[in-house]
Design a protein around this motif. Structure first.
Motif, mmCIF file in Angstrom:
data_model
loop_
_atom_site.group_PDB
_atom_site.id
_atom_site.type_symbol
_atom_site.label_atom_id
_atom_site.label_comp_id
_atom_site.label_asym_id
_atom_site.label_seq_id
_atom_site.Cartn_x
_atom_site.Cartn_y
_atom_site.Cartn_z
ATOM 1 N N ARG A 48 -8.527 -1.860 43.107
ATOM 2 C CA ARG A 48 -8.264 -0.442 43.326
ATOM 3 C C ARG A 48 -9.196 0.123 44.396
ATOM 4 N N MET A 49 -8.638 0.960 45.238
ATOM 5 C CA MET A 49 -9.416 1.757 46.174
ATOM 6 C C MET A 49 -9.142 3.208 45.804
ATOM 7 N N ILE A 50 -10.206 3.936 45.522
ATOM 8 C CA ILE A 50 -10.064 5.288 44.994
ATOM 9 C C ILE A 50 -10.877 6.245 45.849
ATOM 10 N N THR A 51 -10.288 7.378 46.176
ATOM 11 C CA THR A 51 -11.017 8.423 46.888
ATOM 12 C C THR A 51 -11.132 9.639 45.983
ATOM 13 N N GLU A 52 -12.303 10.207 45.954
ATOM 14 C CA GLU A 52 -12.570 11.426 45.194
ATOM 15 C C GLU A 52 -13.015 12.497 46.182
ATOM 16 N N SER A 53 -13.330 13.665 45.684
ATOM 17 C CA SER A 53 -13.731 14.743 46.586
ATOM 18 C C SER A 53 -15.104 14.513 47.211
ATOM 19 N N LYS A 54 -15.957 13.716 46.556
ATOM 20 C CA LYS A 54 -17.302 13.482 47.091
ATOM 21 C C LYS A 54 -17.720 12.018 47.092
ATOM 22 N N SER A 55 -16.756 11.106 46.908
ATOM 23 C CA SER A 55 -17.097 9.685 46.884
ATOM 24 C C SER A 55 -15.852 8.829 47.077
ATOM 25 N N ALA A 56 -16.101 7.549 47.272
ATOM 26 C CA ALA A 56 -15.031 6.557 47.359
ATOM 27 C C ALA A 56 -15.477 5.359 46.530
ATOM 28 N N LEU A 57 -14.507 4.635 46.003
ATOM 29 C CA LEU A 57 -14.797 3.526 45.107
ATOM 30 C C LEU A 57 -13.805 2.411 45.379
ATOM 31 N N ILE A 58 -14.298 1.194 45.446
ATOM 32 C CA ILE A 58 -13.420 0.029 45.460
ATOM 33 C C ILE A 58 -13.799 -0.783 44.233
ATOM 34 N N ALA A 59 -12.789 -1.245 43.502
ATOM 35 C CA ALA A 59 -13.073 -1.872 42.214
ATOM 36 C C ALA A 59 -12.061 -2.946 41.861
ATOM 37 N N ILE A 60 -12.544 -3.877 41.059
ATOM 38 C CA ILE A 60 -11.677 -4.776 40.312
ATOM 39 C C ILE A 60 -11.607 -4.136 38.933
ATOM 40 N N THR A 61 -10.420 -3.761 38.489
ATOM 41 C CA THR A 61 -10.301 -3.154 37.164
ATOM 42 C C THR A 61 -9.534 -4.091 36.235
ATOM 43 N N ILE A 62 -9.967 -4.099 34.995
ATOM 44 C CA ILE A 62 -9.319 -4.876 33.944
ATOM 45 C C ILE A 62 -8.828 -3.846 32.937
ATOM 46 N N GLU A 63 -7.519 -3.773 32.771
ATOM 47 C CA GLU A 63 -6.934 -2.648 32.039
ATOM 48 C C GLU A 63 -6.100 -3.071 30.832
ATOM 49 N N HIS A 64 -6.384 -4.223 30.268
ATOM 50 C CA HIS A 64 -5.639 -4.679 29.090
ATOM 51 C C HIS A 64 -5.953 -3.779 27.901
ATOM 52 N N ARG A 65 -4.947 -3.421 27.131
ATOM 53 C CA ARG A 65 -5.137 -2.528 25.967
ATOM 54 C C ARG A 65 -5.949 -3.173 24.851
ATOM 55 N N ASP A 66 -5.779 -4.483 24.706
ATOM 56 C CA ASP A 66 -6.526 -5.214 23.683
ATOM 57 C C ASP A 66 -7.944 -5.446 24.227
ATOM 58 N N LEU A 67 -8.922 -4.802 23.609
ATOM 59 C CA LEU A 67 -10.288 -4.849 24.129
ATOM 60 C C LEU A 67 -10.900 -6.243 24.061
ATOM 61 N N GLU A 68 -10.467 -7.051 23.119
ATOM 62 C CA GLU A 68 -10.962 -8.427 23.056
ATOM 63 C C GLU A 68 -10.452 -9.244 24.238
ATOM 64 N N ILE A 69 -9.191 -9.060 24.570
ATOM 65 C CA ILE A 69 -8.634 -9.761 25.734
ATOM 66 C C ILE A 69 -9.272 -9.221 27.011
ATOM 67 N N GLN A 70 -9.478 -7.914 27.061
ATOM 68 C CA GLN A 70 -10.160 -7.307 28.210
ATOM 69 C C GLN A 70 -11.550 -7.933 28.380
ATOM 70 N N SER A 71 -12.239 -8.128 27.270
ATOM 71 C CA SER A 71 -13.566 -8.759 27.299
ATOM 72 C C SER A 71 -13.496 -10.192 27.813
ATOM 73 N N LEU A 72 -12.438 -10.930 27.439
ATOM 74 C CA LEU A 72 -12.274 -12.305 27.917
ATOM 75 C C LEU A 72 -12.119 -12.339 29.443
ATOM 76 N N PHE A 73 -11.315 -11.423 29.964
ATOM 77 C CA PHE A 73 -11.161 -11.329 31.418
ATOM 78 C C PHE A 73 -12.501 -10.992 32.071
ATOM 79 N N PHE A 74 -13.225 -10.033 31.497
ATOM 80 C CA PHE A 74 -14.522 -9.634 32.044
ATOM 81 C C PHE A 74 -15.495 -10.817 32.029
#
Length: 153
Positions: A48-74
């Motif tokens: 993701r590349m995100i622009t805000e009013s006072k910053s910019a962010l580039i990120a790898i996001t892990i968005e799985h609903r199951d937090l255990e699976i999200q943790s495995l990806f992390f």
């Protein structure tokens, strides 16, 4: 102060400009790529590349609903941390299970640029200079690292 509609129009104009600027750049594998909507091939992993009013962010996001699976990806990304930072040639921030403004819990690996605004067209070159090398380098990293996630598909 900009209205919501004006803010939306300026952001759309920025991303259109960025997309045109990046369109001649092939992926590391030589393919045409949509840099703004980069597809990792993993349903819950996004660049993701995100622009805000006072910053910019580039990120790898892990968005799985199951937090255990999200943790495995992390954890799998943690295994690749040295490779990621070596490829990027900089350290990024790591956050496991962060609640977003929309109350969604995600994990992310990111780099932030403060003191810039997408609403200020004079700062667009700085934003492009922030996003371009990092999204290209993420593509380079991902071309090797994606195979490490085959067991999590």
């Amino acid at each position: 102060m900009f209205s919501r509609e004006e803010t939306s129009r300026i952001k759309e104009e920025f991303w259109t400009t960025f997309g045109r600027y990046m369109s001649p750049v092939p992926s590391v594998e030589g393919n045409k790529i949509n840099w703004i909507n980069y597809h990792t091939g993993l349903k819950h992993v996004h660049f993701r590349m995100i622009t805000e009013s006072k910053s910019a962010l580039i990120a790898i996001t892990i968005e799985h609903r199951d937090l255990e699976i999200q943790s495995l990806f992390f954890e799998q990304f943690l295994e690749l941390k040295t490779l990621l930072h070596a490829t990027l040639q900089e350290e990024w921030h790591w956050k496991l299970h962060e609640t977003t403004s929309s109350e969604k819990i995600i994990s992310k690996i990111y780099k932030e640029l403060n003191g810039v605004s997408v609403l200020n067209k004079a700062q667009w070159p700085e934003l492009i200079s922030f996003f371009k090398p990092r999204i290209i380098t993420l593509d380079e990293f991902w071309s090797d690292a994606k195979y490490s996630f085959d067991s999590l598909r």
